[in-house]
Design an enzyme around this catalytic site. Structure first.
Site, mmCIF file in Angstrom:
data_model
loop_
_atom_site.group_PDB
_atom_site.id
_atom_site.type_symbol
_atom_site.label_atom_id
_atom_site.label_comp_id
_atom_site.label_asym_id
_atom_site.label_seq_id
_atom_site.Cartn_x
_atom_site.Cartn_y
_atom_site.Cartn_z
ATOM 1 C CB CYS A 27 25.146 84.199 -48.722
ATOM 2 S SG CYS A 27 23.440 83.664 -48.713
ATOM 3 C CD GLN A 38 17.514 105.545 -41.957
ATOM 4 O OE1 GLN A 38 18.052 104.736 -42.705
ATOM 5 N NE2 GLN A 38 16.932 106.640 -42.406
ATOM 6 C CE1 TYR A 46 11.006 115.239 -50.711
ATOM 7 C CE2 TYR A 46 12.622 116.868 -50.022
ATOM 8 C CZ TYR A 46 11.720 116.398 -50.952
ATOM 9 O OH TYR A 46 11.534 117.098 -52.123
ATOM 10 C CD GLU A 87 7.643 111.583 -44.367
ATOM 11 O OE1 GLU A 87 8.861 111.742 -44.592
ATOM 12 O OE2 GLU A 87 6.918 110.831 -45.029
ATOM 13 C CG ASP A 122 17.202 111.602 -45.944
ATOM 14 O OD1 ASP A 122 17.578 111.062 -47.008
ATOM 15 O OD2 ASP A 122 17.145 110.970 -44.863
ATOM 16 C CB CYS A 171 18.867 106.940 -50.821
ATOM 17 S SG CYS A 171 17.260 107.500 -51.392
HETATM 18 N N1 SAH Z 1 15.394 111.089 -42.733
HETATM 19 C C1 SAH Z 1 14.247 110.219 -42.685
HETATM 20 C C2 SAH Z 1 14.126 109.308 -43.886
HETATM 21 C C3 SAH Z 1 13.934 109.992 -45.170
HETATM 22 S S1 SAH Z 1 13.445 108.875 -46.443
HETATM 23 C C4 SAH Z 1 14.301 109.338 -41.462
HETATM 24 O O1 SAH Z 1 15.379 109.097 -40.957
HETATM 25 O O2 SAH Z 1 13.272 108.862 -41.048
HETATM 26 C C5 SAH Z 1 12.496 109.958 -47.457
HETATM 27 C C6 SAH Z 1 11.172 110.377 -46.837
HETATM 28 O O3 SAH Z 1 10.553 111.295 -47.736
HETATM 29 C C7 SAH Z 1 10.172 109.260 -46.644
HETATM 30 O O4 SAH Z 1 9.793 109.255 -45.285
HETATM 31 C C8 SAH Z 1 8.993 109.637 -47.563
HETATM 32 O O5 SAH Z 1 7.747 109.286 -47.021
HETATM 33 C C9 SAH Z 1 9.146 111.120 -47.661
HETATM 34 N N2 SAH Z 1 8.576 111.799 -48.851
HETATM 35 C C10 SAH Z 1 8.440 111.315 -50.110
HETATM 36 N N3 SAH Z 1 7.992 112.275 -50.942
HETATM 37 C C11 SAH Z 1 7.840 113.403 -50.195
HETATM 38 C C12 SAH Z 1 7.432 114.733 -50.510
HETATM 39 N N4 SAH Z 1 7.068 115.094 -51.737
HETATM 40 N N5 SAH Z 1 7.409 115.639 -49.491
HETATM 41 C C13 SAH Z 1 7.783 115.291 -48.243
HETATM 42 N N6 SAH Z 1 8.168 114.042 -47.894
HETATM 43 C C14 SAH Z 1 8.208 113.111 -48.858
#
Ligand code: SAH
Length: 468
Positions: A71, A286, A315, A336, A398, A425
């Site tokens: 790039c 994603q 999550y 979530e 997650d 992550c």
């Molecule tokens: N596996 C999910 C992505 C997870 S990313 C998918 O594929 O859609 C992490 C997620 O955790 C986000 O959606 C975020 O909003 C949520 N999150 C952040 N803090 C949190 C908490 N204290 N309790 C529950 N969810 C939370």
């Protein structure tokens, strides 16, 4: 040593921001763009007591991992941090980083780490993997619209219609939007004055469905000559949804609350691993569906489901993992914090005809303990009060980069599932949380890094823990 001095520096490591690190006279120097293995002539830009910053004056001997980035704006644009590093070397670097964090932060022995670490799953094609792009629009000095990316740590747009991480159709769509702007004298938004109309162009492509979505984010409520824009964009192959989103705030959040569909559908549909998703402009989805399928496929493998299991997915976002698991489990409960994501998760469960996935809005560290201690969620008794839920077979987490709250981890331990699958992550918070779980009766079985974001420093992992 003082500012502007030059000296030879051997780069030995990469920092968290992708900067090369080298040591000289007991000082640690951070050098943007330098790679481990580079011998450089460094120019001091800033000095502190024990460390400093330097720039590359000349590369004396390049690292064997150094490549010419594909790039032309690599190094100027803030999107990619390590494009000057051969992709195979990027993968080795990420693998090493995970192992180091497990040892240093997690306190695991190097022998155990060597045993549990699986080879990183890299991309077959480390370019054109993103299904989503958000281009800021600005005007150049002559008042012509330009699209591109923000420079590192700034809001100045580096003009670039082609991003090598994105798909080819992005370029075609940006050209159409700019033609439309010129033809209809539509202004670009100016952050410093708060004036001007068009702020961002959001483009999403369903990699398996080939459906295309365009959403124009505007500083106002109506788009002039919308029919001209629609006529032009309709020509794009796969065009499914054209919308405007209104954002009149002056902050850094890209999208506002109101989206109007101008043409076509309110959403595009796409699938990952046989599960279908409806995606609206504001939905989370994603961005690298090919690698996501591999990462969540690992999580599914680690969950080891037979069809009889009760599973919590904490999550859960829009329920990508939950719905993956629901295909093989008896019941899945997703938690979530973002209400809209739970709405998407429920809609997607229905879309796929899955009635064994249930979703709750709330913090994992509040919902899980309340359920465990009182059999209720937000004060409401769970109708299908399933004792198995208090002793689930599998818990999947997650979390975002900051990792899990300790209250969440300690409740998980009390619930004592046979398996915990941790999708992460951020290797540092992962290592911290694994340390906690392993001190409370769990055993680390396998760690598989998956590269979802080539040329950046992000590292994802799927981890299996079993109860001792
Ligand atoms: N596996 C999910 C992505 C997870 S990313 C998918 O594929 O859609 C992490 C997620 O955790 C986000 O959606 C975020 O909003 C949520 N999150 C952040 N803090 C949190 C908490 N204290 N309790 C529950 N969810 C939370």
């Amino acid at each position: 040593m003082k500012k502007n001095d030059t000296f030879q520096l051997q780069i030995t490591d990469l920092g968290t921001g992708g900067e090369g690190i080298g040591k000289q006279e007991g000082m640690t120097f951070f050098v943007k763009g330098a790679l481990p293995g580079d011998l450089i002539e460094a120019g001091v830009t800033k000095l502190k007591k024990t460390y400093g910053y330097a720039r590359i004056v000349r590369i004396l001997e390049p690292s064997e991992d150094r490549v010419e980035p594909i790039c032309p704006v690599a190094g100027k644009c803030g999107g990619c941090q390590i494009m000057q590093m051969d992709y195979r070397a990027q993968l080795r670097f990420k693998e090493r980083k995970v192992a180091q964090d497990l040892i240093r932060i997690g306190g695991f022995s190097p022998e155990l780490v060597a045993k549990v670490m699986q080879p990183i799953i890299g991309m077959e094609e480390p370019y054109h993997f993103r299904n989503k792009a958000q281009y800021p629009i600005q005007e150049d000095e002559q008042g012509n619209p330009i699209a591109g990316f923000y420079a590192l740590r700034s809001h100045r747009v580096v003009e670039s219609d082609r991003c090598y991480l994105g798909v080819d159709v992005n370029e075609e769509i940006l050209a159409i939007v700019k033609d439309y702007m010129r033809a209809n004298k539509v202004s670009a938004y100016d952050e410093t004055t708060g004036k001007g109309l068009l702020r961002h162009v959001l483009i999403r492509v369903g990699f398996s469905s080939k459906e295309v979505m365009v959403c124009l984010i505007i500083n106002g409520s109506t788009l002039p000559a919308a029919s001209d824009l629609i006529a032009r964009l309709q020509q794009v192959e796969g065009m499914t949804s054209i919308s405007v989103n209104s954002n009149t705030r002056r902050d850094n959040v890209i999208m506002g609350n109101v989206t109007k569909t101008l043409w076509g559908s309110d959403y595009i549909t796409d699938s990952i691993g046989g599960v279908q998703f409806q995606i609206q402009p504001r939905s989370f989805y994603q961005v690298n569906p090919v690698q996501t399928e591999k990462l969540y496929g690992k999580a599914l493998e680690y969950a080891n489901l037979t069809g009889q299991e009760t599973v919590w997915d904490l999550y859960c976002g829009i329920g990508t993992i939950s719905l993956f698991l629901a295909q093989k489990a008896k019941t899945v409960y997703g938690v979530e914090i973002v209400p809209e994501a739970i709405e998407d998760a429920k809609r997607n469960a229905a879309l796929n005809g899955m009635d064994n996935a249930h979703f709750y809005v709330g913090k994992a560290e509040e919902v899980l303990p309340e359920y465990y201690e009182q059999g209720s969620i937000h004060g409401e008794k769970i109708a299908a009060a399933d004792e198995k839920l208090k002793a689930p077979d599998v818990i999947v987490v997650d979390p975002p980069r900051k990792g899990c709250d300790e209250k969440c981890l300690s409740t998980m331990v009390q619930m004592a599932p046979k398996r915990i699958v941790y999708v992460s992550c951020d290797p540092a918070t992962l290592a911290r949380d694994l340390k906690f779980l392993c001190a409370e009766g769990y055993e680390l079985q396998e760690v598989t890094p998956v590269d979802q974001f080539g040329h950046s420093l992000h590292i994802e992992n799927a981890v299996l823990l079993t109860r001792r």
